[in-house]
Design a protein around this motif. Structure first.
Motif, PDB file in Angstrom:
ATOM      1  N   ILE A  57      -4.750 -26.992  13.447  1.00  0.00           N
ATOM      2  CA  ILE A  57      -5.222 -28.358  13.686  1.00  0.00           C
ATOM      3  C   ILE A  57      -6.291 -28.759  12.677  1.00  0.00           C
ATOM      4  O   ILE A  57      -6.134 -29.769  11.971  1.00  0.00           O
ATOM      5  CB  ILE A  57      -5.727 -28.504  15.138  1.00  0.00           C
ATOM      6  CG1 ILE A  57      -4.574 -28.239  16.118  1.00  0.00           C
ATOM      7  CG2 ILE A  57      -6.325 -29.892  15.365  1.00  0.00           C
ATOM      8  CD1 ILE A  57      -4.998 -28.218  17.569  1.00  0.00           C
ATOM      9  N   PRO A  58      -7.403 -28.020  12.531  1.00  0.00           N
ATOM     10  CA  PRO A  58      -8.383 -28.401  11.504  1.00  0.00           C
ATOM     11  C   PRO A  58      -7.869 -28.187  10.087  1.00  0.00           C
ATOM     12  O   PRO A  58      -8.286 -28.891   9.161  1.00  0.00           O
ATOM     13  CB  PRO A  58      -9.578 -27.484  11.799  1.00  0.00           C
ATOM     14  CG  PRO A  58      -9.008 -26.317  12.534  1.00  0.00           C
ATOM     15  CD  PRO A  58      -7.880 -26.868  13.339  1.00  0.00           C
ATOM     16  N   ILE A  59      -6.969 -27.223   9.901  1.00  0.00           N
ATOM     17  CA  ILE A  59      -6.441 -26.986   8.555  1.00  0.00           C
ATOM     18  C   ILE A  59      -5.665 -28.193   8.059  1.00  0.00           C
ATOM     19  O   ILE A  59      -5.871 -28.683   6.940  1.00  0.00           O
ATOM     20  CB  ILE A  59      -5.553 -25.724   8.545  1.00  0.00           C
ATOM     21  CG1 ILE A  59      -6.413 -24.470   8.665  1.00  0.00           C
ATOM     22  CG2 ILE A  59      -4.719 -25.657   7.269  1.00  0.00           C
ATOM     23  CD1 ILE A  59      -5.605 -23.202   8.796  1.00  0.00           C
ATOM     24  N   LEU A  60      -4.765 -28.708   8.888  1.00  0.00           N
ATOM     25  CA  LEU A  60      -3.935 -29.844   8.487  1.00  0.00           C
ATOM     26  C   LEU A  60      -4.739 -31.140   8.443  1.00  0.00           C
ATOM     27  O   LEU A  60      -4.741 -31.857   7.432  1.00  0.00           O
ATOM     28  CB  LEU A  60      -2.748 -29.985   9.436  1.00  0.00           C
ATOM     29  CG  LEU A  60      -1.740 -28.838   9.428  1.00  0.00           C
ATOM     30  CD1 LEU A  60      -0.650 -29.076  10.452  1.00  0.00           C
ATOM     31  CD2 LEU A  60      -1.126 -28.687   8.045  1.00  0.00           C
ATOM     32  N   GLY A 113      -8.035 -31.566   8.501  1.00  0.00           N
ATOM     33  CA  GLY A 113      -9.139 -31.482   7.552  1.00  0.00           C
ATOM     34  C   GLY A 113      -8.673 -31.605   6.111  1.00  0.00           C
ATOM     35  O   GLY A 113      -9.286 -32.306   5.303  1.00  0.00           O
ATOM     36  N   GLY A 114      -7.581 -30.909   5.776  1.00  0.00           N
ATOM     37  CA  GLY A 114      -7.050 -30.999   4.419  1.00  0.00           C
ATOM     38  C   GLY A 114      -6.585 -32.394   4.075  1.00  0.00           C
ATOM     39  O   GLY A 114      -6.851 -32.904   2.979  1.00  0.00           O
ATOM     40  N   LEU A 115      -5.887 -33.059   5.018  1.00  0.00           N
ATOM     41  CA  LEU A 115      -5.428 -34.429   4.789  1.00  0.00           C
ATOM     42  C   LEU A 115      -6.598 -35.390   4.623  1.00  0.00           C
ATOM     43  O   LEU A 115      -6.598 -36.245   3.731  1.00  0.00           O
ATOM     44  CB  LEU A 115      -4.536 -34.873   5.950  1.00  0.00           C
ATOM     45  CG  LEU A 115      -3.078 -34.443   5.916  1.00  0.00           C
ATOM     46  CD1 LEU A 115      -2.410 -34.733   7.243  1.00  0.00           C
ATOM     47  CD2 LEU A 115      -2.336 -35.139   4.786  1.00  0.00           C
ATOM     48  N   THR A 116      -7.594 -35.252   5.481  1.00  0.00           N
ATOM     49  CA  THR A 116      -8.747 -36.155   5.424  1.00  0.00           C
ATOM     50  C   THR A 116      -9.521 -35.991   4.124  1.00  0.00           C
ATOM     51  O   THR A 116      -9.865 -36.988   3.457  1.00  0.00           O
ATOM     52  CB  THR A 116      -9.679 -35.910   6.625  1.00  0.00           C
ATOM     53  OG1 THR A 116      -8.941 -36.057   7.841  1.00  0.00           O
ATOM     54  CG2 THR A 116     -10.838 -36.890   6.616  1.00  0.00           C
ATOM     55  N   TYR A 129     -14.385 -26.791  -2.176  1.00  0.00           N
ATOM     56  CA  TYR A 129     -13.483 -26.592  -1.049  1.00  0.00           C
ATOM     57  C   TYR A 129     -12.366 -25.606  -1.366  1.00  0.00           C
ATOM     58  O   TYR A 129     -11.803 -24.995  -0.453  1.00  0.00           O
ATOM     59  CB  TYR A 129     -12.864 -27.932  -0.621  1.00  0.00           C
ATOM     60  CG  TYR A 129     -13.827 -28.817   0.130  1.00  0.00           C
ATOM     61  CD1 TYR A 129     -14.344 -28.419   1.356  1.00  0.00           C
ATOM     62  CD2 TYR A 129     -14.236 -30.050  -0.383  1.00  0.00           C
ATOM     63  CE1 TYR A 129     -15.239 -29.212   2.042  1.00  0.00           C
ATOM     64  CE2 TYR A 129     -15.127 -30.856   0.302  1.00  0.00           C
ATOM     65  CZ  TYR A 129     -15.623 -30.434   1.513  1.00  0.00           C
ATOM     66  OH  TYR A 129     -16.515 -31.216   2.196  1.00  0.00           O
ATOM     67  N   PHE A 130     -12.036 -25.438  -2.658  1.00  0.00           N
ATOM     68  CA  PHE A 130     -10.985 -24.496  -3.023  1.00  0.00           C
ATOM     69  C   PHE A 130     -11.521 -23.084  -3.205  1.00  0.00           C
ATOM     70  O   PHE A 130     -10.750 -22.124  -3.232  1.00  0.00           O
ATOM     71  CB  PHE A 130     -10.304 -24.956  -4.320  1.00  0.00           C
ATOM     72  CG  PHE A 130      -9.047 -24.197  -4.638  1.00  0.00           C
ATOM     73  CD1 PHE A 130      -7.875 -24.446  -3.937  1.00  0.00           C
ATOM     74  CD2 PHE A 130      -9.027 -23.236  -5.627  1.00  0.00           C
ATOM     75  CE1 PHE A 130      -6.712 -23.744  -4.213  1.00  0.00           C
ATOM     76  CE2 PHE A 130      -7.874 -22.523  -5.922  1.00  0.00           C
ATOM     77  CZ  PHE A 130      -6.713 -22.785  -5.210  1.00  0.00           C
ATOM     78  N   TRP A 185      -7.183 -25.156   0.330  1.00  0.00           N
ATOM     79  CA  TRP A 185      -5.869 -24.992  -0.297  1.00  0.00           C
ATOM     80  C   TRP A 185      -4.961 -26.181   0.032  1.00  0.00           C
ATOM     81  O   TRP A 185      -4.317 -26.763  -0.847  1.00  0.00           O
ATOM     82  CB  TRP A 185      -5.249 -23.685   0.162  1.00  0.00           C
ATOM     83  CG  TRP A 185      -3.790 -23.522  -0.125  1.00  0.00           C
ATOM     84  CD1 TRP A 185      -2.762 -23.728   0.740  1.00  0.00           C
ATOM     85  CD2 TRP A 185      -3.190 -23.118  -1.366  1.00  0.00           C
ATOM     86  NE1 TRP A 185      -1.554 -23.477   0.128  1.00  0.00           N
ATOM     87  CE2 TRP A 185      -1.796 -23.106  -1.170  1.00  0.00           C
ATOM     88  CE3 TRP A 185      -3.700 -22.770  -2.612  1.00  0.00           C
ATOM     89  CZ2 TRP A 185      -0.892 -22.753  -2.179  1.00  0.00           C
ATOM     90  CZ3 TRP A 185      -2.814 -22.410  -3.625  1.00  0.00           C
ATOM     91  CH2 TRP A 185      -1.429 -22.409  -3.401  1.00  0.00           C
ATOM     92  N   ASN A 186      -4.914 -26.548   1.314  1.00  0.00           N
ATOM     93  CA  ASN A 186      -4.096 -27.685   1.711  1.00  0.00           C
ATOM     94  C   ASN A 186      -4.618 -28.976   1.108  1.00  0.00           C
ATOM     95  O   ASN A 186      -3.832 -29.865   0.754  1.00  0.00           O
ATOM     96  CB  ASN A 186      -4.062 -27.795   3.242  1.00  0.00           C
ATOM     97  CG  ASN A 186      -3.205 -26.711   3.879  1.00  0.00           C
ATOM     98  OD1 ASN A 186      -2.483 -26.006   3.195  1.00  0.00           O
ATOM     99  ND2 ASN A 186      -3.296 -26.580   5.178  1.00  0.00           N
TER     100      ASN A 186
END
Length: 229
Positions: free
Chosen positions: A82-85, A87-90, A110-111, A173-174
């Protein structure tokens, strides 16, 4: 172009890509195939091998620790996604929309977790969630609360630490992948949406997410592989 010439060019192409397939066969395919072969034997690595057919698979299915470990892995992976997707999109949308300055600096920061050693990450998170000298418990003590035994007790709170570590490692990464996908969307689409009066939230949900569906599926698969690893 003659068939003979075409075949010659194909052979040259196969020569160039042959090193990859050779290395993949030796260090990727062979260990998998040999590991599957060994699963039908009882072997301690020194004495003679004894063929046991599917006994190893039957024993592992009867082992309650196996199912508990599988349950914990799935639970941690699903919650961490949930936070990975999101957070990465945001983060990718914020950087792509140029809402902040120093975009390259943020991408690097972030990377960074992706190129950090797993051992170093484990040590850092052990210090953060430590019982007596952990950073989080130190803040809890400052606020007047009691120290939390994150890494001990019945083990239920360890999931929180692992989820935080997993999300922290994969979000950047995302973000980079989503940012590349957003930059691949034609700028005319963004301009047309802004002319029609669309806000940043509408552009994010109705344009970016819809056009990034193949990339989102790819990142979910990649994160799932990382979860089981």
């Amino acid at each position: 172009m003659s068939i003979k010439r075409i075949w010659k060019e194909y052979k040259v192409a196969y020569v160039y890509i042959a090193p990859f397939f050779i290395l993949f066969a030796i260090f990727g395919l062979f260990p998998i195939a040999y590991g599957f072969y060994l699963s039908f034997f009882r072997w301690d690595g020194l004495s003679a091998m004894h063929f046991v057919a599917f006994t190893n698979y039957i024993n592992i299915c009867r082992d309650p620790l196996f199912w508990k470990a599988l349950y914990n892995t799935l639970l941690i992976g699903i919650i961490a996604h949930i936070p990975i997707l999101l957070g990465g999109l945001t983060l990718a949308f914020v950087l792509n929309a140029k809402l902040v300055r120093g975009k390259n600096l943020f991408k690097t920061v972030y990377f960074m977790p992706m190129v950090t050693s797993s051992v170093a990450i484990s040590i850092v998170f052990q210090q953060m969630f430590g019982n007596n000298y952990g950073v989080i418990n130190w803040f809890v003590s400052l606020l007047g609360g009691e120290k939390v035994n994150w890494l001990g007790g019945d083990g239920s709170l360890i999931k929180v630490a692992v989820i935080c570590m997993f999300a922290w490692k994969w979000t950047g990464w995302n973000m980079v992948i989503y940012l590349a996908g957003m930059q691949g969307i034609s700028g005319d689409i963004y301009e047309a949406a802004q002319i029609d009066g669309a806000g940043q939230a509408q552009i994010f949900f109705r344009i970016c997410i819809r056009l990034l569906k193949p990339i989102i599926i790819f990142t979910v698969i990649q994160s799932t592989i990382g979860m089981f690893n």
